[in-house]
Motif scaffolding. Structure first.
Motif, PDB file in Angstrom:
ATOM      1  N   GLN A  85       0.832  -1.204   0.000  1.00 21.10           N
ATOM      2  CA  GLN A  85       0.000   0.000   0.000  1.00 21.10           C
ATOM      3  C   GLN A  85       0.868   1.257   0.000  1.00 21.10           C
ATOM      4  O   GLN A  85       0.609   2.210  -0.756  1.00 21.10           O
ATOM      5  N   THR A  88       2.590   1.606  -3.396  1.00 17.45           N
ATOM      6  CA  THR A  88       1.642   1.994  -4.451  1.00 17.45           C
ATOM      7  C   THR A  88       1.368   3.495  -4.408  1.00 17.45           C
ATOM      8  O   THR A  88       1.327   4.162  -5.447  1.00 17.45           O
ATOM      9  N   LEU A 125       5.963  -5.471  -7.926  1.00 16.08           N
ATOM     10  CA  LEU A 125       5.162  -4.253  -8.004  1.00 16.08           C
ATOM     11  C   LEU A 125       5.993  -3.086  -8.535  1.00 16.08           C
ATOM     12  O   LEU A 125       5.566  -2.351  -9.433  1.00 16.08           O
TER      13      LEU A 125
END
Length: 247
Positions: A85, A88, A125
């Motif tokens: 989180q 991101t 990611l």
């Protein structure tokens, strides 16, 4: 050799740590960003809440300075979901490079599989967003054997999960610069720890960070083979001046 090409000019103190108000600390951050632009450092490294500010300042200046930030800093003990989180959000705010703190305590407690999973998924990611990832292993918290083992773990994840062309964007980094140690002991990169990392990270690049405050120390780290230097003394180093930084 232009040391600026190696410099991740760093300011990671909170307002409380710096003994400043939030506004005063933001003013310091802006000064660090402007200095990075003026000096053409490789990157400016800031806490996540300042990424958007840095992105705006650098873009307005049409500068090539990269924006870096730290994830799960400085202890590295958050869950995978929390790491994802935070990362991101940082990517959305304009970060070019993300320096994650490995959950080194979990590693020391035998949670190797969980740590491996975090390294894999957070790296995936970051690379999928076209960014660079660095894994901070916190050498001051580790034995020599653990430095070797944790460096090797990052390398094994990279080699097994990613393509060779991506290796140059997966770093192993020495330190946060915030690990508490006894007086007189280093809480950052040392020649001995960097040698161990270099011997076990290849073909991944290594970043030395923490306690690098002089030109001679910077040049020594580069001579050992590191590709990047994380330091709050970047301008002092390139100016051959004494540093007043305490981290």
């Amino acid at each position: 050799m232009d040391l600026r090409n190696y410099m991740d000019s760093t300011y990671l103190k909170t307002a409380v740590q710096a003994g400043l108000s939030e506004g005063e600390n933001t003013a310091v951050v802006i000064q660090v960003i402007q200095e990075a632009i003026e000096e053409s450092f490789k990157l400016v490294m800031l806490r996540p809440q300042y990424v958007a500010l840095a992105r705006t300042e650098i873009d307005q200046a049409a500068s090539k300075v990269l924006v870096g930030t730290v994830i799960d800093f400085p202890e590295g003990k958050a869950t995978l979901e929390a790491k994802i989180q935070e990362a991101t959000t940082a990517i959305a705010d304009g970060a070019d490079e993300l320096d994650f703190v490995v959950n080194y305590r979990l590693f020391q407690q035998g949670g190797v599989a969980q740590v491996r999973d975090q390294i894999w998924k957070c790296t995936q990611l970051t690379l999928s967003a076209g960014k660079t990832v660095k894994w901070i292993i916190e050498v001051a918290a580790l034995t020599d054997l653990e430095i070797v083992q944790l460096t090797t773990l990052v390398k094994k994840v990279a080699l097994s999960k990613f393509e060779e062309r991506q290796y140059e964007r997966i770093y192993v980094k020495s330190s946060t610069g915030f690990y508490p140690v006894e007086a007189g002991k280093s809480n950052g990169a040392t020649p001995a720890s960097i040698v161990l990392m270099m011997e076990n990270a290849n073909p991944l690049p290594v970043k030395a960070a923490g306690g690098i405050r002089s030109r001679s120390e910077a040049e020594q780290m580069i001579a050992l083979g590191v590709k990047r230097l994380g330091t709050s003394s970047a301008k002092s180093i390139v100016d051959h001046a004494d540093s007043t930084s305490d981290y």
